[in-house]
Design a protein around this motif. Structure first.
Motif, PDB file in Angstrom:
ATOM      1  N   GLY A  21       0.773  -1.236   0.000  1.00  7.19           N
ATOM      2  CA  GLY A  21       0.000   0.000   0.000  1.00  7.19           C
ATOM      3  C   GLY A  21       0.803   1.284   0.000  1.00  7.19           C
ATOM      4  O   GLY A  21       0.237   2.364   0.130  1.00  7.19           O
ATOM      5  N   MET A  22       2.119   1.187  -0.150  1.00  7.59           N
ATOM      6  CA  MET A  22       2.944   2.400  -0.159  1.00  7.59           C
ATOM      7  C   MET A  22       2.559   3.332  -1.310  1.00  7.59           C
ATOM      8  O   MET A  22       2.584   4.549  -1.167  1.00  7.59           O
ATOM      9  N   LEU A  25      -0.654   5.233  -0.385  1.00  8.73           N
ATOM     10  CA  LEU A  25      -0.382   6.208   0.667  1.00  8.73           C
ATOM     11  C   LEU A  25       0.433   7.390   0.139  1.00  8.73           C
ATOM     12  O   LEU A  25       0.219   8.526   0.551  1.00  8.73           O
ATOM     13  N   THR A  26       1.359   7.121  -0.755  1.00  4.05           N
ATOM     14  CA  THR A  26       2.260   8.144  -1.269  1.00  4.05           C
ATOM     15  C   THR A  26       1.611   8.997  -2.358  1.00  4.05           C
ATOM     16  O   THR A  26       1.820  10.206  -2.402  1.00  4.05           O
ATOM     17  N   PRO A  28      -2.106   9.007  -3.593  1.00  7.89           N
ATOM     18  CA  PRO A  28      -3.500   8.536  -3.649  1.00  7.89           C
ATOM     19  C   PRO A  28      -4.276   9.043  -4.862  1.00  7.89           C
ATOM     20  O   PRO A  28      -5.301   8.469  -5.208  1.00  7.89           O
ATOM     21  N   ASP A  32      -4.535   3.262  -6.102  1.00  9.94           N
ATOM     22  CA  ASP A  32      -5.444   2.794  -5.066  1.00  9.94           C
ATOM     23  C   ASP A  32      -5.161   1.307  -4.887  1.00  9.94           C
ATOM     24  O   ASP A  32      -4.298   0.746  -5.565  1.00  9.94           O
TER      25      ASP A  32
END
Length: 77
Positions: A21-22, A25-26, A28, A32
Protein backbone atom coordinates in the motif's frame (compact mmCIF):
# COMPACT_ATOMS: atom_id res chain seq x y z
CA UNK A 1 18.91 13.68 -14.12
CA UNK A 2 15.35 13.83 -15.40
CA UNK A 3 13.07 16.79 -14.85
CA UNK A 4 10.14 15.82 -12.57
CA UNK A 5 7.84 17.69 -14.95
CA UNK A 6 8.80 15.50 -17.94
CA UNK A 7 5.96 13.33 -19.28
CA UNK A 8 5.83 9.87 -17.81
CA UNK A 9 3.75 6.75 -18.12
CA UNK A 10 3.24 4.33 -15.25
CA UNK A 11 2.89 0.57 -15.52
CA UNK A 12 1.86 -1.78 -12.72
CA UNK A 13 2.36 -5.53 -12.39
CA UNK A 14 -0.47 -6.76 -10.18
CA UNK A 15 1.03 -10.27 -10.17
CA UNK A 16 4.14 -8.87 -8.52
CA UNK A 17 2.28 -6.58 -6.07
CA UNK A 18 2.61 -7.51 -2.39
CA UNK A 19 -0.23 -5.26 -1.24
CA UNK A 20 1.96 -3.08 1.02
CA UNK A 21 0.00 0.00 0.00
CA UNK A 22 2.94 2.40 -0.16
CA UNK A 23 1.80 3.58 -3.58
CA UNK A 24 -1.72 4.46 -2.43
CA UNK A 25 -0.38 6.21 0.67
CA UNK A 26 2.26 8.14 -1.27
CA UNK A 27 0.22 9.08 -4.35
CA UNK A 28 -3.50 8.54 -3.65
CA UNK A 29 -4.44 10.59 -6.71
CA UNK A 30 -2.61 8.07 -8.92
CA UNK A 31 -2.91 4.70 -7.12
CA UNK A 32 -5.44 2.79 -5.07
CA UNK A 33 -5.77 -0.77 -3.76
CA UNK A 34 -8.56 -3.17 -4.60
CA UNK A 35 -10.91 -4.19 -1.80
CA UNK A 36 -10.53 -7.95 -2.32
CA UNK A 37 -6.77 -8.53 -2.29
CA UNK A 38 -5.32 -5.11 -1.54
CA UNK A 39 -3.41 -5.14 -4.82
CA UNK A 40 -2.40 -1.99 -6.66
CA UNK A 41 -4.87 -0.29 -8.96
CA UNK A 42 -3.52 2.32 -11.36
CA UNK A 43 -5.96 5.22 -11.51
CA UNK A 44 -3.93 7.44 -13.86
CA UNK A 45 -1.26 5.85 -16.10
CA UNK A 46 -0.12 9.32 -17.20
CA UNK A 47 -0.44 11.46 -14.07
CA UNK A 48 -0.95 15.21 -14.21
CA UNK A 49 2.15 17.33 -13.66
CA UNK A 50 1.19 18.13 -10.07
CA UNK A 51 1.10 14.39 -9.21
CA UNK A 52 4.27 13.25 -10.99
CA UNK A 53 6.67 13.78 -8.08
CA UNK A 54 4.49 11.66 -5.77
CA UNK A 55 4.11 9.00 -8.48
CA UNK A 56 7.89 8.81 -8.93
CA UNK A 57 8.32 8.49 -5.17
CA UNK A 58 5.75 5.66 -5.10
CA UNK A 59 7.73 3.80 -7.78
CA UNK A 60 10.84 4.01 -5.60
CA UNK A 61 9.02 3.03 -2.40
CA UNK A 62 7.27 -0.07 -3.77
CA UNK A 63 8.84 -2.99 -1.87
CA UNK A 64 7.84 -5.51 -4.55
CA UNK A 65 9.00 -3.43 -7.53
CA UNK A 66 5.51 -3.77 -9.00
CA UNK A 67 5.43 -0.23 -10.42
CA UNK A 68 7.59 1.06 -13.22
CA UNK A 69 7.65 4.27 -15.19
CA UNK A 70 8.61 5.15 -18.71
CA UNK A 71 9.18 8.55 -20.18
CA UNK A 72 7.44 8.54 -23.59
CA UNK A 73 10.37 10.43 -25.09
CA UNK A 74 12.91 7.82 -23.99
CA UNK A 75 11.35 5.04 -26.07
CA UNK A 76 12.24 6.64 -29.42
CA UNK A 77 15.99 6.22 -29.94
Amino acid sequence: MSDPRDPLRLIVDRDRCAGAGMCALTAPEVFDQDDEEGLVMLLHPAPAPEHRAAARMAVNLCPAGAISLNSPDSTDS
